[in-house]
Design an enzyme around this catalytic site. Structure first.
Site, PDB file in Angstrom:
ATOM      1  CG  LEU A 105      -1.689  -1.272   1.550  1.00  0.00           C
ATOM      2  CD1 LEU A 105      -2.444  -1.146   2.863  1.00  0.00           C
ATOM      3  CD2 LEU A 105      -2.655  -1.594   0.418  1.00  0.00           C
TER       4      LEU A 105
ATOM      5  CB  SER B 227       2.676   4.884  -3.533  1.00  0.00           C
ATOM      6  OG  SER B 227       2.467   5.967  -4.452  1.00  0.00           O
TER       7      SER B 227
ATOM      8  CB  THR C 119       7.303   4.273  -3.435  1.00  0.00           C
ATOM      9  OG1 THR C 119       8.063   5.185  -2.661  1.00  0.00           O
ATOM     10  CG2 THR C 119       6.357   3.506  -2.542  1.00  0.00           C
TER      11      THR C 119
ATOM     12  CG  ASN D 135      12.916  -3.899  -2.747  1.00  0.00           C
ATOM     13  OD1 ASN D 135      13.731  -4.405  -3.514  1.00  0.00           O
ATOM     14  ND2 ASN D 135      13.090  -2.711  -2.198  1.00  0.00           N
TER      15      ASN D 135
ATOM     16  CB  ALA E 298      -2.886  -0.268  -3.163  1.00  0.00           C
TER      17      ALA E 298
ATOM     18  CE1 TYR F 284      -0.146   6.890  -6.766  1.00  0.00           C
ATOM     19  CE2 TYR F 284      -1.875   7.462  -8.311  1.00  0.00           C
ATOM     20  CZ  TYR F 284      -1.479   6.872  -7.132  1.00  0.00           C
ATOM     21  OH  TYR F 284      -2.400   6.265  -6.314  1.00  0.00           O
TER      22      TYR F 284
ATOM     23  CE1 TYR G  89       9.473  -9.807 -10.139  1.00  0.00           C
ATOM     24  CE2 TYR G  89       9.755 -11.590  -8.565  1.00  0.00           C
ATOM     25  CZ  TYR G  89      10.250 -10.486  -9.214  1.00  0.00           C
ATOM     26  OH  TYR G  89      11.534 -10.071  -8.959  1.00  0.00           O
TER      27      TYR G  89
ATOM     28  CG  HIS H 297      -4.850  15.033   6.528  1.00  0.00           C
ATOM     29  ND1 HIS H 297      -4.765  16.385   6.285  1.00  0.00           N
ATOM     30  CD2 HIS H 297      -4.143  14.798   7.653  1.00  0.00           C
ATOM     31  CE1 HIS H 297      -4.021  16.938   7.219  1.00  0.00           C
ATOM     32  NE2 HIS H 297      -3.623  16.009   8.064  1.00  0.00           N
TER      33      HIS H 297
HETATM   34  O1  LIG Z   1      -9.621  21.525  -5.749  1.00  0.00           O
HETATM   35  C1  LIG Z   1      -9.721  20.760  -6.729  1.00  0.00           C
HETATM   36  C2  LIG Z   1      -9.114  19.487  -6.769  1.00  0.00           C
HETATM   37  C3  LIG Z   1      -9.255  18.724  -7.899  1.00  0.00           C
HETATM   38  N1  LIG Z   1      -9.994  19.165  -8.946  1.00  0.00           N
HETATM   39  C4  LIG Z   1     -10.230  18.309 -10.130  1.00  0.00           C
HETATM   40  O2  LIG Z   1     -11.015  17.217  -9.704  1.00  0.00           O
HETATM   41  C5  LIG Z   1     -10.599  16.022 -10.370  1.00  0.00           C
HETATM   42  C6  LIG Z   1     -10.198  14.993  -9.332  1.00  0.00           C
HETATM   43  O3  LIG Z   1      -8.937  15.353  -8.808  1.00  0.00           O
HETATM   44  P1  LIG Z   1      -8.303  14.757  -7.493  1.00  0.00           P
HETATM   45  O4  LIG Z   1      -7.167  15.644  -7.111  1.00  0.00           O
HETATM   46  O5  LIG Z   1      -9.363  14.540  -6.461  1.00  0.00           O
HETATM   47  O6  LIG Z   1      -7.696  13.330  -7.847  1.00  0.00           O
HETATM   48  P2  LIG Z   1      -7.677  12.424  -9.193  1.00  0.00           P
HETATM   49  O7  LIG Z   1      -9.044  11.853  -9.435  1.00  0.00           O
HETATM   50  O8  LIG Z   1      -7.088  13.184 -10.303  1.00  0.00           O
HETATM   51  O9  LIG Z   1      -6.690  11.254  -8.764  1.00  0.00           O
HETATM   52  C7  LIG Z   1      -6.989  10.480  -7.613  1.00  0.00           C
HETATM   53  O10 LIG Z   1      -7.903   9.482  -7.927  1.00  0.00           O
HETATM   54  C8  LIG Z   1      -7.499   8.239  -8.329  1.00  0.00           C
HETATM   55  C9  LIG Z   1      -6.568   7.684  -7.285  1.00  0.00           C
HETATM   56  O11 LIG Z   1      -6.186   6.361  -7.559  1.00  0.00           O
HETATM   57  C10 LIG Z   1      -5.386   8.562  -7.209  1.00  0.00           C
HETATM   58  O12 LIG Z   1      -4.507   8.073  -6.204  1.00  0.00           O
HETATM   59  C11 LIG Z   1      -5.704   9.981  -6.947  1.00  0.00           C
HETATM   60  O13 LIG Z   1      -4.602  10.675  -7.387  1.00  0.00           O
HETATM   61  C12 LIG Z   1      -9.449  16.419 -11.289  1.00  0.00           C
HETATM   62  O14 LIG Z   1      -9.955  16.616 -12.585  1.00  0.00           O
HETATM   63  C13 LIG Z   1      -8.957  17.740 -10.731  1.00  0.00           C
HETATM   64  O15 LIG Z   1      -8.406  18.585 -11.707  1.00  0.00           O
HETATM   65  C14 LIG Z   1     -10.609  20.401  -8.914  1.00  0.00           C
HETATM   66  O16 LIG Z   1     -11.283  20.813  -9.863  1.00  0.00           O
HETATM   67  N2  LIG Z   1     -10.449  21.165  -7.802  1.00  0.00           N
END
Ligand SMILES: O=c1ccn([C@@H]2O[C@H](COP(=O)(O)OP(=O)(O)O[C@H]3OC[C@@H](O)[C@H](O)[C@H]3O)[C@@H](O)[C@H]2O)c(=O)[nH]1
Length: 154
Positions: free
Chosen positions: A10, A12, A29, A36, A51, A82, A96, A118
């Site tokens: 999990l 990252s 990671t 690893n 994950a 990522y 694997y 959070h």
């Molecule tokens: O304040 C914000 C934050 C985000 N956004 C938009 O809302 C959408 C969602 O963005 P988020 O930052 O919540 O996260 P993302 O959906 O892009 O990625 C996330 O979801 C899939 C998970 O597996 C990833 O670990 C996580 O990165 C994006 O299009 C982003 O541009 C806003 O419009 N305003």
């Protein structure tokens, strides 16, 4: 030899501002870390859960994404550490499995939210809630035409 039945990989950061803060660490990671863990799983005969993420689909051209879709990813884009890190992690798991017979499970987790999130996670749900509670305007990035699938975690 250690007795392990299952390994949950999990590690990252998952929120974009967090994983983009140190792209090299995010890459290490997800690549070296996964190697690893797969090596350990092979040695002790444990099953490994990776994950993974909906970000393996990148900036998708189809909505919603199903598992047959191969994705639309920019290998040098801002999210590449990522997206590509998780993609190669998945590739390693199946290599694997095929070559060494390691039992693997890969879960492509979408955008999660829930009560234990959070406050400063940085993803859209908590950002919007925080801004609404503070009476601030909600910040929509870009043109606002993007789509997401969300997953509630209690
Ligand atoms: O304040 C914000 C934050 C985000 N956004 C938009 O809302 C959408 C969602 O963005 P988020 O930052 O919540 O996260 P993302 O959906 O892009 O990625 C996330 O979801 C899939 C998970 O597996 C990833 O670990 C996580 O990165 C994006 O299009 C982003 O541009 C806003 O419009 N305003």
């Amino acid at each position: 030899m250690a007795r392990l039945d299952q390994i949950y990989h999990l590690a990252s950061p998952a929120s974009p501002p967090n994983y983009m803060y140190n792209p090299i660490k995010t890459l290490k990671t997800n690549t070296i870390g996964t190697l690893n863990m797969l090596g350990l799983a092979k040695r002790v005969g444990a099953r490994l859960l990776l994950a993974s993420t909906s970000e393996v689909y990148g900036d998708p051209e189809v909505h919603p994404q199903n598992e047959d879709y191969w994705g639309h990813v920019n290998p040098i884009g801002p999210r590449a550490c990522y997206d590509e890190g998780k993609r190669v992690a998945e590739t390693m798991c199946y290599a694997y499995m095929k070559q060494e017979g390691v039992e693997v499970r890969v879960a492509r987790i979408f955008n999660t939210f829930g009560p234990r999130m959070h406050m400063n996670d940085g993803r859209v749900v908590s950002n919007f809630i925080l801004q609404a509670l503070q009476g601030e305007p909600l910040t929509v990035y870009g043109p606002g035409t993007q789509t997401r699938a969300f997953q509630y975690v209690r």
